[in-house]
Design an enzyme around this catalytic site. Structure first.
Site, PDB file in Angstrom:
ATOM      1  N   ILE A  94      70.141   8.227  42.443  1.00 34.86           N
ATOM      2  CA  ILE A  94      70.916   7.203  42.250  1.00 34.86           C
ATOM      3  C   ILE A  94      70.706   6.114  43.042  1.00 34.86           C
ATOM      4  CG2 ILE A  94      73.374   6.267  42.626  1.00 34.86           C
ATOM      5  CD1 ILE A  94      74.178   9.310  41.149  1.00 34.86           C
ATOM      6  N   ASP A 120      68.505   8.535  59.606  1.00 30.34           N
ATOM      7  CA  ASP A 120      69.227   9.889  59.210  1.00 30.34           C
ATOM      8  C   ASP A 120      70.791   9.334  59.403  1.00 30.34           C
ATOM      9  OD1 ASP A 120      70.817  11.959  59.393  1.00 30.34           O
ATOM     10  OD2 ASP A 120      69.240  13.192  60.528  1.00 30.34           O
ATOM     11  N   VAL A 121      71.402   9.429  58.481  1.00 29.88           N
ATOM     12  CA  VAL A 121      72.562   8.417  58.340  1.00 29.88           C
ATOM     13  C   VAL A 121      73.645   9.404  59.304  1.00 29.88           C
ATOM     14  CG1 VAL A 121      72.835   7.366  56.430  1.00 29.88           C
ATOM     15  CG2 VAL A 121      73.727   9.899  56.297  1.00 29.88           C
ATOM     16  N   SER A 135      82.123  10.209  43.877  1.00 33.03           N
ATOM     17  CA  SER A 135      81.869  10.972  42.539  1.00 33.03           C
ATOM     18  C   SER A 135      83.250  11.347  41.951  1.00 33.03           C
ATOM     19  CB  SER A 135      81.628  12.399  43.480  1.00 33.03           C
ATOM     20  OG  SER A 135      81.692  13.361  42.164  1.00 33.03           O
ATOM     21  N   TYR A 153      82.619  19.028  49.501  1.00 27.92           N
ATOM     22  CA  TYR A 153      81.959  17.893  48.776  1.00 27.92           C
ATOM     23  C   TYR A 153      83.192  17.230  48.449  1.00 27.92           C
ATOM     24  CZ  TYR A 153      79.243  15.262  45.328  1.00 27.92           C
ATOM     25  OH  TYR A 153      78.734  14.277  44.828  1.00 27.92           O
ATOM     26  N   LYS A 212      84.057  13.274  49.649  1.00 25.12           N
ATOM     27  CA  LYS A 212      84.452  12.245  48.674  1.00 25.12           C
ATOM     28  C   LYS A 212      85.847  11.395  48.427  1.00 25.12           C
ATOM     29  CE  LYS A 212      80.004  12.146  47.246  1.00 25.12           C
ATOM     30  NZ  LYS A 212      79.111  11.170  47.757  1.00 25.12           N
ATOM     31  N   VAL A 266      74.842  13.231  36.474  1.00 25.97           N
ATOM     32  CA  VAL A 266      73.783  12.393  36.458  1.00 25.97           C
ATOM     33  C   VAL A 266      72.571  13.410  36.763  1.00 25.97           C
ATOM     34  CG1 VAL A 266      72.128  10.355  37.158  1.00 25.97           C
ATOM     35  CG2 VAL A 266      74.811  10.245  36.920  1.00 25.97           C
ATOM     36  N   THR A 276      69.432  14.462  38.725  1.00 23.00           N
ATOM     37  CA  THR A 276      68.643  14.092  39.845  1.00 23.00           C
ATOM     38  C   THR A 276      68.411  15.184  40.386  1.00 23.00           C
ATOM     39  OG1 THR A 276      70.620  14.054  41.320  1.00 23.00           O
ATOM     40  CG2 THR A 276      70.100  11.905  40.177  1.00 23.00           C
ATOM     41  N   ASP A 277      67.430  15.188  41.662  1.00 21.20           N
ATOM     42  CA  ASP A 277      67.168  16.616  42.467  1.00 21.20           C
ATOM     43  C   ASP A 277      68.325  17.364  42.741  1.00 21.20           C
ATOM     44  OD1 ASP A 277      64.682  15.252  42.417  1.00 21.20           O
ATOM     45  OD2 ASP A 277      64.450  14.686  44.489  1.00 21.20           O
TER      46      ASP A 277
HETATM   47  P1  NAP Z   1      69.501  12.662  45.479  1.00 25.27           P
HETATM   48  O1  NAP Z   1      68.123  12.317  44.835  1.00 25.27           O
HETATM   49  O2  NAP Z   1      69.054  14.289  46.120  1.00 25.27           O
HETATM   50  O3  NAP Z   1      69.676  11.614  46.691  1.00 25.27           O
HETATM   51  C1  NAP Z   1      70.234  11.974  47.757  1.00 25.27           C
HETATM   52  C2  NAP Z   1      69.617  11.131  48.873  1.00 25.27           C
HETATM   53  O4  NAP Z   1      70.494  11.150  50.212  1.00 25.27           O
HETATM   54  C3  NAP Z   1      68.293  11.380  49.199  1.00 25.27           C
HETATM   55  O5  NAP Z   1      67.450  10.228  48.760  1.00 25.27           O
HETATM   56  C4  NAP Z   1      68.296  11.786  50.615  1.00 25.27           C
HETATM   57  O6  NAP Z   1      66.841  11.440  51.325  1.00 25.27           O
HETATM   58  C5  NAP Z   1      69.390  11.164  51.102  1.00 25.27           C
HETATM   59  N1  NAP Z   1      69.904  11.806  52.348  1.00 25.27           N
HETATM   60  C6  NAP Z   1      70.545  12.746  52.447  1.00 25.27           C
HETATM   61  N2  NAP Z   1      70.897  13.060  53.531  1.00 25.27           N
HETATM   62  C7  NAP Z   1      70.569  12.298  54.396  1.00 25.27           C
HETATM   63  C8  NAP Z   1      70.649  11.805  55.678  1.00 25.27           C
HETATM   64  N3  NAP Z   1      71.242  12.439  56.657  1.00 25.27           N
HETATM   65  N4  NAP Z   1      70.352  10.623  56.183  1.00 25.27           N
HETATM   66  C9  NAP Z   1      69.964   9.639  55.012  1.00 25.27           C
HETATM   67  N5  NAP Z   1      69.628  10.134  53.986  1.00 25.27           N
HETATM   68  C10 NAP Z   1      70.177  11.079  53.512  1.00 25.27           C
HETATM   69  O7  NAP Z   1      70.668  12.859  44.576  1.00 25.27           O
HETATM   70  P2  NAP Z   1      71.598  11.921  43.992  1.00 25.27           P
HETATM   71  O8  NAP Z   1      72.486  12.653  42.953  1.00 25.27           O
HETATM   72  O9  NAP Z   1      70.919  10.675  43.742  1.00 25.27           O
HETATM   73  O10 NAP Z   1      72.588  11.642  44.935  1.00 25.27           O
HETATM   74  C11 NAP Z   1      73.082  10.406  45.737  1.00 25.27           C
HETATM   75  C12 NAP Z   1      74.728   9.950  45.707  1.00 25.27           C
HETATM   76  O11 NAP Z   1      75.174  10.192  44.573  1.00 25.27           O
HETATM   77  C13 NAP Z   1      75.157  11.364  46.770  1.00 25.27           C
HETATM   78  O12 NAP Z   1      75.981  10.477  47.580  1.00 25.27           O
HETATM   79  C14 NAP Z   1      75.828  12.083  45.696  1.00 25.27           C
HETATM   80  O13 NAP Z   1      76.973  12.785  46.050  1.00 25.27           O
HETATM   81  C15 NAP Z   1      76.283  11.104  44.623  1.00 25.27           C
HETATM   82  N6  NAP Z   1      76.648  11.529  43.270  1.00 25.27           N
HETATM   83  C16 NAP Z   1      75.606  12.306  42.512  1.00 25.27           C
HETATM   84  C17 NAP Z   1      76.143  12.696  41.354  1.00 25.27           C
HETATM   85  C18 NAP Z   1      74.940  13.241  40.237  1.00 25.27           C
HETATM   86  O14 NAP Z   1      75.556  14.032  39.400  1.00 25.27           O
HETATM   87  N7  NAP Z   1      73.594  12.974  40.597  1.00 25.27           N
HETATM   88  C19 NAP Z   1      77.500  12.686  40.727  1.00 25.27           C
HETATM   89  C20 NAP Z   1      78.250  12.167  41.582  1.00 25.27           C
HETATM   90  C21 NAP Z   1      77.934  11.591  42.866  1.00 25.27           C
HETATM   91  P3  NAP Z   1      66.135  12.320  52.450  1.00 25.27           P
HETATM   92  O15 NAP Z   1      66.505  13.723  52.114  1.00 25.27           O
HETATM   93  O16 NAP Z   1      65.009  11.530  52.289  1.00 25.27           O
HETATM   94  O17 NAP Z   1      67.034  11.843  53.596  1.00 25.27           O
END
Ligand code: NAP
Length: 284
Positions: free
Chosen positions: A24, A72-73, A150, A163, A167, A196, A198-199
């Site tokens: 995302i 790293d957040v 979310s 989780y 949120k 969505v 994603t990984d």
């Molecule tokens: P994703 O591809 O796994 O993205 C998560 C990102 O967060 C990765 O790029 C990861 O990068 C980064 N991250 C994790 N821990 C971190 C840290 N300590 N410091 C800095 N960066 C960090 O999955 P995504 O689905 O796109 O998720 C993005 C956001 O969307 C999340 O907040 C998730 O809760 C939210 N969301 C996703 C969905 C869905 O269905 N996909 C639905 C609702 C909400 P590194 O590992 O390189 O740090």
């Protein structure tokens, strides 16, 4: 009288995107660079950040630059440096607090480490991102912050408590920010994505019983795309939404109208009866 639409309304502005190297966050970056914004992608995996930056440069328009910073957040020092890097790149006015992850498990089996990990990234990480960006935004006359919440923010998801709580907390953090910093022309809003691919959601997407349950709860009957979310985030970051602050907007195919997902079949597969603490059932 004819008016010409500016094809790159974000040229000259900089956006920091935590977790911008994948999923995302990357989808948000795609929308921003096509509208001229310079993006600073911040995450831990530097190799992945660079690969995503290369992809983004091939679609960037209107003078947009694509930059990366290791971040790293969960580390205040690291977030401070990432915000400074975004500010050094130009007029830093936009923030996407997106870094996050989740996990499944029953409350009574959730370890303190698991709890702290999810809260530390999704909630404290967003707090640090906001804390260390708002002075920069204020110095530039204001800006816009979007947090990626979310459907789990407002709706319970059994077996996903850390989780959901992270949120829900994130959404109050956004409302607090909007209320406190509107006087500096800083807006803050949250987006609530539904499912969505994603990984992060690979496990859900490959388990039919769970995926079908999600789809049954969506009036529009399809999962989302990173573009669906990126376009809403882009709208909330730009002047098009200049009178919108303190809101949490769903982009979920209508999932919020029905119930949260049921991941119990997966818990039963992994844990059997241990998914609940031992004891008599209230339904007995
Ligand atoms: P994703 O591809 O796994 O993205 C998560 C990102 O967060 C990765 O790029 C990861 O990068 C980064 N991250 C994790 N821990 C971190 C840290 N300590 N410091 C800095 N960066 C960090 O999955 P995504 O689905 O796109 O998720 C993005 C956001 O969307 C999340 O907040 C998730 O809760 C939210 N969301 C996703 C969905 C869905 O269905 N996909 C639905 C609702 C909400 P590194 O590992 O390189 O740090």
């Amino acid at each position: 009288m004819s008016s010409t639409r500016n094809p790159h309304p974000l040229t000259g502005q900089v956006a920091l995107i935590t977790g911008g190297g994948s999923g995302i966050g990357l989808g948000c970056a795609r929308e921003l660079v096509q509208d001229g914004a310079t993006v600073m992608l911040a995450a831990r995996n530097v190799e992945r950040l660079e690969a995503s930056a290369t992809e983004l440069r091939s679609i960037a328009e209107g003078g947009a630059q694509v930059l990366t910073v290791a971040c790293d957040v969960t580390s205040e020092q690291s977030v401070t440096e990432a915000c400074a890097a975004a500010n050094n790149a130009g007029k830093f006015t936009m923030v996407v607090a997106n870094a996050g992850y989740g996990g499944g498990g029953p409350i009574h089996l959730t370890s303190l480490d698991d709890w702290n990990g999810i809260l530390g990234t999704n909630l404290t990480g967003a707090f640090l991102t906001i804390k260390h960006s708002v002075s920069h935004l204020a110095a530039h006359g204001g800006g816009s912050i979007v947090a990626i919440s979310s459907i789990a923010g407002p709706v319970t998801h059994r077996f996903m408590t850390p989780y959901d709580v992270s949120k829900a907390g994130l959404e109050m953090l956004i409302r607090q920010t909007a209320d406190e910093l509107g006087c500096r022309n800083i807006r803050a809003n949250a987006v609530r994505p539904g499912l969505v691919p994603t990984d992060a959601t690979e496990g859900i997407m490959t388990l039919d019983v769970i995926l079908n349950d999600y789809l049954e709860q969506m009036p529009l009957g399809r999962v989302g795309s990173t573009e669906d979310i990126g376009k809403l985030v882009r709208f909330l970051l730009g002047d098009e939404s200049s009178w919108i602050t303190g809101t949490c907007i769903s982009a979920d195919g209508g999932h919020h109208l029905r119930r949260g997902p049921n991941i119990e079949p997966a818990m039963e597969m992994v844990l059997g009866d241990a998914r609940y603490p031992a004891g008599p059932s209230s339904n007995a």
